[in-house]
Write a protein that holds these residues in place. Structure first.
Motif, PDB file in Angstrom:
ATOM      1  N   CYS A   1       7.209   3.255  -1.218  1.00 17.72           N
ATOM      2  CA  CYS A   1       7.693   2.013  -1.836  1.00 17.72           C
ATOM      3  C   CYS A   1       9.288   1.354  -1.349  1.00 17.72           C
ATOM      4  O   CYS A   1       9.663   2.325  -0.683  1.00 17.72           O
ATOM      5  CB  CYS A   1       7.595   2.223  -3.554  1.00 17.72           C
TER       6      CYS A   1
ATOM      7  N   TYR B   1       5.187   4.902  -7.502  1.00 17.45           N
ATOM      8  CA  TYR B   1       5.358   3.657  -7.850  1.00 17.45           C
ATOM      9  C   TYR B   1       4.318   2.768  -7.130  1.00 17.45           C
ATOM     10  O   TYR B   1       4.338   2.982  -6.123  1.00 17.45           O
ATOM     11  CB  TYR B   1       6.840   3.374  -7.708  1.00 17.45           C
TER      12      TYR B   1
ATOM     13  N   GLN C   1       5.280   8.962  -2.121  1.00 18.89           N
ATOM     14  CA  GLN C   1       6.425  10.052  -2.561  1.00 18.89           C
ATOM     15  C   GLN C   1       6.590  10.084  -4.146  1.00 18.89           C
ATOM     16  O   GLN C   1       6.934  10.967  -4.834  1.00 18.89           O
ATOM     17  CB  GLN C   1       7.830   9.378  -1.955  1.00 18.89           C
ATOM     18  N   CYS C   2       6.723   8.746  -4.810  1.00 20.76           N
ATOM     19  CA  CYS C   2       7.185   8.826  -6.393  1.00 20.76           C
ATOM     20  C   CYS C   2       6.105   8.231  -7.018  1.00 20.76           C
ATOM     21  O   CYS C   2       6.196   8.189  -8.370  1.00 20.76           O
ATOM     22  CB  CYS C   2       8.150   7.754  -6.394  1.00 20.76           C
TER      23      CYS C   2
ATOM     24  N   CYS D   1      11.678   4.256  -2.243  1.00 15.66           N
ATOM     25  CA  CYS D   1      11.707   5.514  -1.366  1.00 15.66           C
ATOM     26  C   CYS D   1      12.169   5.212  -0.014  1.00 15.66           C
ATOM     27  O   CYS D   1      12.757   6.046   0.913  1.00 15.66           O
ATOM     28  CB  CYS D   1      10.197   5.968  -1.588  1.00 15.66           C
TER      29      CYS D   1
ATOM     30  N   TYR E   1      13.040  -1.229  -9.890  1.00 12.60           N
ATOM     31  CA  TYR E   1      12.098  -0.141  -9.812  1.00 12.60           C
ATOM     32  C   TYR E   1      12.452   0.807 -11.157  1.00 12.60           C
ATOM     33  O   TYR E   1      11.712   1.268 -11.591  1.00 12.60           O
ATOM     34  CB  TYR E   1      12.595   0.607  -8.663  1.00 12.60           C
TER      35      TYR E   1
ATOM     36  N   CYS F   1       2.914   4.745  -4.425  1.00 13.96           N
ATOM     37  CA  CYS F   1       3.709   5.077  -3.383  1.00 13.96           C
ATOM     38  C   CYS F   1       3.425   6.868  -3.117  1.00 13.96           C
ATOM     39  O   CYS F   1       3.416   7.566  -4.004  1.00 13.96           O
ATOM     40  CB  CYS F   1       5.010   4.986  -3.813  1.00 13.96           C
TER      41      CYS F   1
END
Ligand code: SF4
Ligand code: ZN
Length: 315
Positions: free
Chosen positions: A289, A281, A278-279, A292, A138, A276
């Motif tokens: 992901c 990715y 949230q982030c 997260c 990641y 994702c």
């Protein structure tokens, strides 16, 4: 034994190449194999910026040194996993190596990310190597993407690649077989991933590291499972001893005739990647992901701990 090239006293004998080399000619042999590996699979050019994942092990340091000697535009990235007794040693070797050779290095600390591996291990009660691998991949990808690198290079050698191929075929894992190889193109939020040492064995890379005076890192991770990979590598060593050169033939045969078949199949049936929520990715889970999800699980265990009687503040 004499060096195949200059007839001086040989220092390294390679049965798979039916040759022996003196130290100077061996370094040239190694450099030629790296060049063939890069150019043969079109991994990257001299104009591109390459981020090199540096674990502190001899393979990644040998890779970094040889790429810089060949004039490639390289920067090292070390991830400090925060593992007592192992991470400080790995980081120290990496920092001394880059300082000695005047190479650019970035260090990313998992402690400051709240993802130190001992903490993750203590809280999650899952096999730690799988979580650790997710975290490393990641951050290597995230930093490469955010900083605009053209490719992320890792020090995987021929033995790593052939053991992985063997393992993937033992399970007939078609998704992994479809994208195993020295070059994985950039797509959907993933940077291009490359393995320039794919033509060189562990033994060949170790000899280069030794002849180049690369310091060895002797503090293995205490969580190392001793992996089934060692069993596969042992079997492949026996095969190679009986049939020198067979490992490279097997891997090259897969790249030429096996991988395209699996890649076509995966393109038709594979899972789509989405960012994702949230982030950002890329993930195929349809939800958070992997990293997260690890962060969320850590937060949940934090919440559980504040519910414990000793953590409650009486009003
Ligand atoms: Fe991470 Fe496992 Fe490797 Fe240790 S052995 S660094 S926990 S992947
Ligand atoms: Zn995420």
């Amino acid at each position: 034994m004499k060096c195949k090239i200059c007839k001086a006293e040989a220092a390294v004998a390679l049965r798979s190449h039916n040759a022996a080399f003196c130290p100077a000619c061996y370094k040239e042999f190694f450099a030629r194999q790296v060049t063939r590996g890069i150019e043969g699979q079109n991994l990257f050019s001299h104009e591109e910026r390459v981020l090199v994942a540096l674990s502190g092990g001899k393979d990644s340091l040998a890779l970094m040194l040889e790429l810089s000697r060949q004039g490639y535009n390289v920067t090292g990235l070390h991830i400090d996993l925060g593992i007592p007794g192992s991470s400080a040693a790995a980081r120290g070797v990496t920092e001394r190596f880059c300082a000695k050779h005047g190479l650019r290095l970035m260090v990313k600390e998992m402690v400051t990310e709240g993802l130190a591996i001992p903490l993750v291990k203590a809280r999650l009660h899952r096999p730690i190597c799988s979580a650790c691998g997710k975290i490393k991949r990641y951050f290597f990808n995230k930093i490469a993407m955010e900083d605009g690198y053209d490719a992320l290079a890792t020090g995987h050698n021929l033995d790593d690649e052939v053991a992985r191929l063997f393992s993937n075929t033992l399970r007939w894992d078609t998704a992994y077989l479809s994208d195993q190889g020295p070059r994985l193109d950039s797509e959907n939020g993933f940077v291009r991933k490359v393995k320039p040492l794919w033509r060189l064995t562990e033994f060949e890379t170790a000899n280069y590291a030794f002849l180049m005076g690369i310091e060895n890192h002797y503090a293995p991770c205490p969580y190392s499972p001793g992996a089934s990979f060692s069993v596969l590598k042992g079997l492949l060593q026996q095969l190679e001893a009986a049939m020198p050169g067979r490992k490279l033939d097997y891997y090259q045969g897969f790249l030429a005739r096996g991988r395209p078949v699996f890649a076509r199949r995966e393109a038709e049936q594979g899972q789509a990647l989405r960012p994702c929520p949230q982030c950002g990715y890329p993930t195929s889970s349809g939800d958070l992901c992997g990293v997260c999800r690890i962060r969320a699980a850590l937060r949940d265990t934090d919440a559980d701990r504040t519910d414990l009687p000793e953590n409650r503040v009486e009003g």
